[in-house]
Design a protein around this motif. Sequence first.
Motif, PDB file in Angstrom:
ATOM      1  N   LEU A 169       0.826  -1.207   0.000  1.00 59.20           N
ATOM      2  CA  LEU A 169       0.000   0.000   0.000  1.00 59.20           C
ATOM      3  C   LEU A 169       0.862   1.260   0.000  1.00 59.20           C
ATOM      4  O   LEU A 169       0.604   2.204  -0.753  1.00 59.20           O
ATOM      5  CB  LEU A 169      -0.932   0.002   1.214  1.00 59.20           C
ATOM      6  CG  LEU A 169      -2.177  -0.887   1.129  1.00 59.20           C
ATOM      7  CD1 LEU A 169      -3.000  -0.750   2.399  1.00 59.20           C
ATOM      8  CD2 LEU A 169      -3.024  -0.526  -0.084  1.00 59.20           C
ATOM      9  N   VAL A 170       1.882   1.281   0.840  1.00 65.95           N
ATOM     10  CA  VAL A 170       2.768   2.449   0.899  1.00 65.95           C
ATOM     11  C   VAL A 170       3.524   2.608  -0.413  1.00 65.95           C
ATOM     12  O   VAL A 170       3.658   3.716  -0.946  1.00 65.95           O
ATOM     13  CB  VAL A 170       3.742   2.323   2.084  1.00 65.95           C
ATOM     14  CG1 VAL A 170       4.809   3.413   2.026  1.00 65.95           C
ATOM     15  CG2 VAL A 170       2.981   2.409   3.405  1.00 65.95           C
ATOM     16  N   GLY A 171       4.017   1.503  -0.955  1.00 68.68           N
ATOM     17  CA  GLY A 171       4.738   1.576  -2.221  1.00 68.68           C
ATOM     18  C   GLY A 171       3.865   2.073  -3.353  1.00 68.68           C
ATOM     19  O   GLY A 171       4.276   2.931  -4.146  1.00 68.68           O
ATOM     20  N   LEU A 172       2.651   1.543  -3.432  1.00 69.67           N
ATOM     21  CA  LEU A 172       1.736   1.973  -4.484  1.00 69.67           C
ATOM     22  C   LEU A 172       1.334   3.430  -4.298  1.00 69.67           C
ATOM     23  O   LEU A 172       1.237   4.191  -5.269  1.00 69.67           O
ATOM     24  CB  LEU A 172       0.497   1.078  -4.483  1.00 69.67           C
ATOM     25  CG  LEU A 172      -0.533   1.333  -5.581  1.00 69.67           C
ATOM     26  CD1 LEU A 172       0.099   1.143  -6.952  1.00 69.67           C
ATOM     27  CD2 LEU A 172      -1.729   0.408  -5.421  1.00 69.67           C
ATOM     28  N   PHE A 173       1.122   3.837  -3.048  1.00 69.86           N
ATOM     29  CA  PHE A 173       0.745   5.224  -2.773  1.00 69.86           C
ATOM     30  C   PHE A 173       1.859   6.185  -3.201  1.00 69.86           C
ATOM     31  O   PHE A 173       1.596   7.210  -3.850  1.00 69.86           O
ATOM     32  CB  PHE A 173       0.449   5.387  -1.282  1.00 69.86           C
ATOM     33  CG  PHE A 173       0.132   6.796  -0.875  1.00 69.86           C
ATOM     34  CD1 PHE A 173      -1.110   7.350  -1.127  1.00 69.86           C
ATOM     35  CD2 PHE A 173       1.090   7.580  -0.236  1.00 69.86           C
ATOM     36  CE1 PHE A 173      -1.401   8.657  -0.760  1.00 69.86           C
ATOM     37  CE2 PHE A 173       0.810   8.881   0.140  1.00 69.86           C
ATOM     38  CZ  PHE A 173      -0.440   9.423  -0.124  1.00 69.86           C
ATOM     39  N   CYS A 174       3.090   5.856  -2.864  1.00 65.39           N
ATOM     40  CA  CYS A 174       4.212   6.719  -3.249  1.00 65.39           C
ATOM     41  C   CYS A 174       4.375   6.767  -4.764  1.00 65.39           C
ATOM     42  O   CYS A 174       4.643   7.834  -5.339  1.00 65.39           O
ATOM     43  CB  CYS A 174       5.494   6.219  -2.592  1.00 65.39           C
ATOM     44  SG  CYS A 174       5.525   6.382  -0.793  1.00 65.39           S
ATOM     45  N   SER A 175       4.199   5.616  -5.413  1.00 60.61           N
ATOM     46  CA  SER A 175       4.316   5.576  -6.865  1.00 60.61           C
ATOM     47  C   SER A 175       3.243   6.430  -7.530  1.00 60.61           C
ATOM     48  O   SER A 175       3.522   7.193  -8.471  1.00 60.61           O
ATOM     49  CB  SER A 175       4.223   4.129  -7.352  1.00 60.61           C
ATOM     50  OG  SER A 175       4.274   4.056  -8.758  1.00 60.61           O
ATOM     51  N   GLU A 176       2.008   6.325  -7.033  1.00 63.38           N
ATOM     52  CA  GLU A 176       0.916   7.110  -7.606  1.00 63.38           C
ATOM     53  C   GLU A 176       1.104   8.597  -7.322  1.00 63.38           C
ATOM     54  O   GLU A 176       0.764   9.443  -8.160  1.00 63.38           O
ATOM     55  CB  GLU A 176      -0.422   6.626  -7.036  1.00 63.38           C
ATOM     56  CG  GLU A 176      -0.838   5.245  -7.517  1.00 63.38           C
ATOM     57  CD  GLU A 176      -1.105   5.216  -9.012  1.00 63.38           C
ATOM     58  OE1 GLU A 176      -1.632   6.212  -9.547  1.00 63.38           O
ATOM     59  OE2 GLU A 176      -0.774   4.202  -9.646  1.00 63.38           O
ATOM     60  N   CYS A 177       1.638   8.934  -6.153  1.00 62.28           N
ATOM     61  CA  CYS A 177       1.888  10.345  -5.836  1.00 62.28           C
ATOM     62  C   CYS A 177       2.927  10.944  -6.780  1.00 62.28           C
ATOM     63  O   CYS A 177       2.781  12.084  -7.244  1.00 62.28           O
ATOM     64  CB  CYS A 177       2.352  10.480  -4.383  1.00 62.28           C
ATOM     65  SG  CYS A 177       1.034  10.290  -3.172  1.00 62.28           S
ATOM     66  N   LEU A 178       3.973  10.181  -7.064  1.00 59.79           N
ATOM     67  CA  LEU A 178       4.984  10.668  -8.001  1.00 59.79           C
ATOM     68  C   LEU A 178       4.400  10.830  -9.401  1.00 59.79           C
ATOM     69  O   LEU A 178       4.711  11.797 -10.108  1.00 59.79           O
ATOM     70  CB  LEU A 178       6.168   9.702  -8.032  1.00 59.79           C
ATOM     71  CG  LEU A 178       7.076   9.710  -6.803  1.00 59.79           C
ATOM     72  CD1 LEU A 178       8.124   8.611  -6.916  1.00 59.79           C
ATOM     73  CD2 LEU A 178       7.759  11.067  -6.644  1.00 59.79           C
ATOM     74  N   LEU A 179       3.550   9.885  -9.794  1.00 58.93           N
ATOM     75  CA  LEU A 179       2.916   9.986 -11.104  1.00 58.93           C
ATOM     76  C   LEU A 179       2.009  11.210 -11.176  1.00 58.93           C
ATOM     77  O   LEU A 179       1.994  11.940 -12.176  1.00 58.93           O
ATOM     78  CB  LEU A 179       2.117   8.714 -11.391  1.00 58.93           C
ATOM     79  CG  LEU A 179       1.425   8.640 -12.755  1.00 58.93           C
ATOM     80  CD1 LEU A 179       2.448   8.718 -13.878  1.00 58.93           C
ATOM     81  CD2 LEU A 179       0.604   7.361 -12.865  1.00 58.93           C
ATOM     82  N   LEU A 180       1.255  11.455 -10.096  1.00 61.86           N
ATOM     83  CA  LEU A 180       0.392  12.630 -10.052  1.00 61.86           C
ATOM     84  C   LEU A 180       1.216  13.908 -10.074  1.00 61.86           C
ATOM     85  O   LEU A 180       0.837  14.900 -10.711  1.00 61.86           O
ATOM     86  CB  LEU A 180      -0.480  12.575  -8.792  1.00 61.86           C
ATOM     87  CG  LEU A 180      -1.451  13.742  -8.576  1.00 61.86           C
ATOM     88  CD1 LEU A 180      -2.464  13.804  -9.712  1.00 61.86           C
ATOM     89  CD2 LEU A 180      -2.169  13.597  -7.234  1.00 61.86           C
ATOM     90  N   LEU A 181       2.352  13.873  -9.409  1.00 61.99           N
ATOM     91  CA  LEU A 181       3.214  15.053  -9.369  1.00 61.99           C
ATOM     92  C   LEU A 181       3.747  15.399 -10.754  1.00 61.99           C
ATOM     93  O   LEU A 181       3.843  16.579 -11.121  1.00 61.99           O
ATOM     94  CB  LEU A 181       4.376  14.806  -8.409  1.00 61.99           C
ATOM     95  CG  LEU A 181       5.309  15.992  -8.132  1.00 61.99           C
ATOM     96  CD1 LEU A 181       4.533  17.139  -7.494  1.00 61.99           C
ATOM     97  CD2 LEU A 181       6.453  15.556  -7.225  1.00 61.99           C
TER      98      LEU A 181
END
Length: 233
Positions: free
Chosen positions: A164-176
């Motif tokens: 969950l943390v890994g996916l959240f960080c990955s999605e945040c970077l993509l959104l950024l």
Amino acid sequence: MLDRKPVLVMLLGLIFLSFFGTLGVSAAMFPDNYDWRYRVISNLLSPRDNPHHYWLSACGISLAALLMLPLAGYLRRHLEITSPRAALVSGGAFAAGTVALICACLVVPQHVHAVLGIRRLHELLARSSAAFMAIGMLFGCWCAWKGRKRGLFWTWSLATLVPLVGLFCSECLLLLTRLEPSWAMPIRGALRHSVFWHLGFWEWTGAAAVFVFLCAAVFLSPPNGTPVDYRSP
């Protein structure tokens, strides 16, 4: 009968074979080189990407999801002694996730035509399945903590929070990268060759985490949901 450990262990074995076994065979026969670290599972379900063996992946995942339904009921029964409401949410979320997973296997991954008026219905169902299972796992962790099942709690927490943390960080970077186009090139350049940037890696990690979660539920849960500090009269 479904609460007997030999039956549950057999279910776990069948789930492993039907999910990871069929996907492994399908990946081995994939037309292009299939690297699980970079390719999503949906590639194995797509008639466009995997024209000859997509049905094998769909059947394997659907069978695994059906076999998970008894484990969802087992999970609810063994957690309800700690918190009936949280146990109901956990078991219900797992059941909803398995149903959504089966539906995702029945909908062909494609982006051209809308299905039931929804574009990318397969992706919607797949993400809904992942979200429901994540909810079930989080509520299961809370029940394990409240019931003082420390070994179960830490195992479940590790299996739940890491993907969950890994996916959240990955999605945040993509959104950024979408919100700040000027940052897109540096971020993509730095993470282009990292598996942590690719959704496929987190899909496979999440699938393995769900299986570990279910294994812990079978092997680490006290008999009949009995709290660890229970003392027989």
